[in-house]
Design a protein around this motif. Structure first.
Motif: not given
Length: 230
Positions: A128-135, A83-103
């Motif tokens: 907030l941009k630039g503080v690592g909320m998403v990786r 899986k290439a360049e999947v965004n992760y929500d770093m504010t959750l524990h553990p970080p959660a992948p941000i996936m398509d709503s249908e797939v």
């Protein structure tokens, strides 16, 4: 058929010096297995030599690899192990992948739109941009490609680097949190793929791999050769 187990990273060992103090031995950086290099290295070597350029003249090596792996995932109905360049929500524990709503095995295509639609409602505070909320790691290798790349389904997080680019401390720490430990985090560079060899753009330049990756590598090679449309 039962898939062969992937190689494990040796544990570091310590010993006692003659004076009786403990000698600390650092663990070696985890490596990417031959099976996974069999798939990833042809893309890395191809993109190292013919990456394309942006409108302002920048080399697009990293974007080239991501495009190839995303195309591979698409041809496999979003059930690739890579899986290439999947965004992760770093504010959750553990970080959660941000996936398509249908797939749920497909990464969301447009992060800004997802943030505008969901972030404040889900988190109760602005993004907030630039503080690592998403990786967004380069490649997440999953154990089961029919499931999302959540931490319990991550086999390894691989960061692809084209020298002189290298990862920084914050990036490495964040990706280790996504993976569930830095022992599941590895870096892969052109030198690890023998990209200077004449046959480096072919999977045959990597030692034999297991059946799952042979199939994926064959599709990837067709993509890289332009047989399949990107």
């Amino acid at each position: 058929m039962t898939e062969p187990n992937k190689p494990t990273t040796p544990m570091a060992t310590g010993g006692m010096s003659p004076e009786g103090t403990t000698t600390i031995v650092k663990t070696a950086q985890p490596k990417v297995s031959n099976s996974d290099r069999y798939v990833l290295c042809p893309a890395i070597c191809k993109c190292k030599d013919t990456p394309g350029t942006s409108a302002d003249g920048r080399s697009l090596k990293q974007a080239c690899v991501s495009k190839a792996l995303k195309s591979l995932d698409r041809t496999m109905d979003h059930k690739s192990w890579y899986k290439a360049e999947v965004n992760y929500d770093m504010t959750l524990h553990p970080p959660a992948p941000i996936m398509d709503s249908e797939v749920d095995t497909k990464g969301h295509d447009w992060l800004p739109g997802w943030i505008r639609k969901y972030w404040e409602d889900d988190h109760g505070s602005p993004y907030l941009k630039g503080v690592g909320m998403v990786r967004r790691p380069d490649v997440v290798i999953v154990k089961d490609p029919t499931k999302p790349p959540t931490q319990d389904n991550i086999e390894q997080v691989v960061e692809i680097k084209f020298p002189p680019d290298d990862w920084n401390k914050r990036q490495k720490e964040a990706y280790g949190i996504i993976a569930g430990g830095e022992d599941k985090l590895a870096k892969l560079e052109p030198d690890d793929c023998n990209c200077d060899r004449p046959d480096s753009g072919q999977a045959s330049s990597i030692p034999a791999a297991d059946p799952k990756t042979v199939s994926a590598a064959s599709m990837l090679l067709m993509l890289l050769l332009g047989i399949l449309a990107f």
